[in-house]
Each structure stands twice: as structure tokens, then as C-alpha cells.
Design an enzyme around this catalytic site. Structure first.
Site, PDB file in Angstrom:
ATOM      1  N   ASN A  23     -51.116  71.228  32.089  1.00  0.00           N
ATOM      2  CA  ASN A  23     -49.745  71.634  31.469  1.00  0.00           C
ATOM      3  C   ASN A  23     -49.893  71.224  30.090  1.00  0.00           C
ATOM      4  O   ASN A  23     -50.518  70.116  29.634  1.00  0.00           O
ATOM      5  CB  ASN A  23     -48.529  70.841  32.319  1.00  0.00           C
ATOM      6  CG  ASN A  23     -48.785  69.471  32.354  1.00  0.00           C
ATOM      7  OD1 ASN A  23     -49.867  68.845  32.684  1.00  0.00           O
ATOM      8  ND2 ASN A  23     -47.485  68.875  32.521  1.00  0.00           N
ATOM      9  N   GLU A  33     -50.711  75.764  36.084  1.00  0.00           N
ATOM     10  CA  GLU A  33     -50.935  76.809  36.881  1.00  0.00           C
ATOM     11  C   GLU A  33     -50.929  78.219  36.000  1.00  0.00           C
ATOM     12  O   GLU A  33     -51.898  79.211  35.890  1.00  0.00           O
ATOM     13  CB  GLU A  33     -49.725  77.214  38.002  1.00  0.00           C
ATOM     14  CG  GLU A  33     -49.573  76.323  38.967  1.00  0.00           C
ATOM     15  CD  GLU A  33     -48.671  74.843  38.678  1.00  0.00           C
ATOM     16  OE1 GLU A  33     -48.641  74.713  37.251  1.00  0.00           O
ATOM     17  OE2 GLU A  33     -47.822  74.542  39.456  1.00  0.00           O
TER      18      GLU A  33
END
Length: 134
Positions: free
Chosen positions: A42, A55
Site C-alpha cells: 500500500n 492488492e
């Protein structure tokens, strides 16, 4: 690739997270059909909506390299329970992952919950929902 190996790659990716605001690092590792692993972490921004989750970083890296066939994803964070992806990530995942693709969610103790895409986001909005021809 065994899920523990994929989780290990997600843990390594988590170390690269840029999280000066939340202090909540997340790592992801995406296995493609040809055996390539794309990792992501992230990345935050002072303007919070501009942040990107691990992701999506892994998925976007793969897509930008021309990879569109995926086999497994592992996501990890330093959480008590295996970390669930946010809603935005689930929607992006549903765009690119087959309904039966396995997703391994892990926590700081390497406990893993494995789900299929359809279990993670049932009844997701799909491209065919935009067909206005009928």
C-alpha cells in the site's frame, strides 16, 4: 506455488509499504498463469483518497505488463485476523479474477484463510451489467 510461498512474498512486499499516516502496512503477491509473481504494497498520500492498496498495486503492475490470467493472490497485514481486502480492491479483483480463483488472506501470525473470488465478493458488479441492449 504453495500458498505459504505466496504469503512469504506478500510479507516481503509489505516491508516496502509507504504508510506514514495510517502506520498500517499491507503486502500482496499475485501469481500469474505463467508463474510470474507480481507484488504490491500500500502507498499512501497526504490527500488520503489518492492512496492505493497493495492488492491493486500488484494487479495494476501485472496488467501494465500485459498479464491478464491469474491463479492466486495472497494478502497480508499485521492484524489479529487474516486481513480482508477493502471494497475497492474487491471490485477491482472481480474485474480481473475468475470467480473460482483462490485468494489467501493472512495475518501477522501467518494464519491463512483461503476464499474463492465469488466468496469474497458475491453478486459483484460486472461488465455485462452495463449492457443496455435489453
Amino acid at each position: 506455488m504453495h500458498k505459504s510461498d505466496l504469503v512469504d512474498k506478500a510479507v516481503e512486499a509489505m516491508k516496502q509499504a509507504y504508510v506514514p499516516y495510517s502506520k498500517f502496512p499491507v503486502g500482496a503477491a499475485l501469481l500469474t498463469a505463467d508463474g510470474t509473481v507480481y507484488t504490491g504494497c500500500n502507498i499512501e498520500n497526504a490527500a488520503y483518497p489518492l492512496a492505493c492498496c497493495a492488492e491493486r498495486v500488484a494487479i495494476f503492475k501485472a496488467i501494465s505488463d500485459g498479464c491478464t490470467v491469474f491463479e492466486q493472490l495472497a494478502v497480508t497485514a499485521e492484524t489479529d485476523r487474516p486481513v480482508p481486502p477493502c471494497g475497492s480492491c474487491r471490485q477491482v479483483m472481480s474485474e480481473f479474477f475468475p470467480k473460482d480463483m483462490v485468494i489467501h488472506l493472512a495475518n501477522s501470525n501467518r494464519e491463512v484463510t483461503t476464499l474463492r473470488m465469488e466468496e469474497l465478493l458475491p453478486y459483484s458488479f460486472q461488465a455485462e451489467d452495463m449492457d443496455h441492449s435489453h
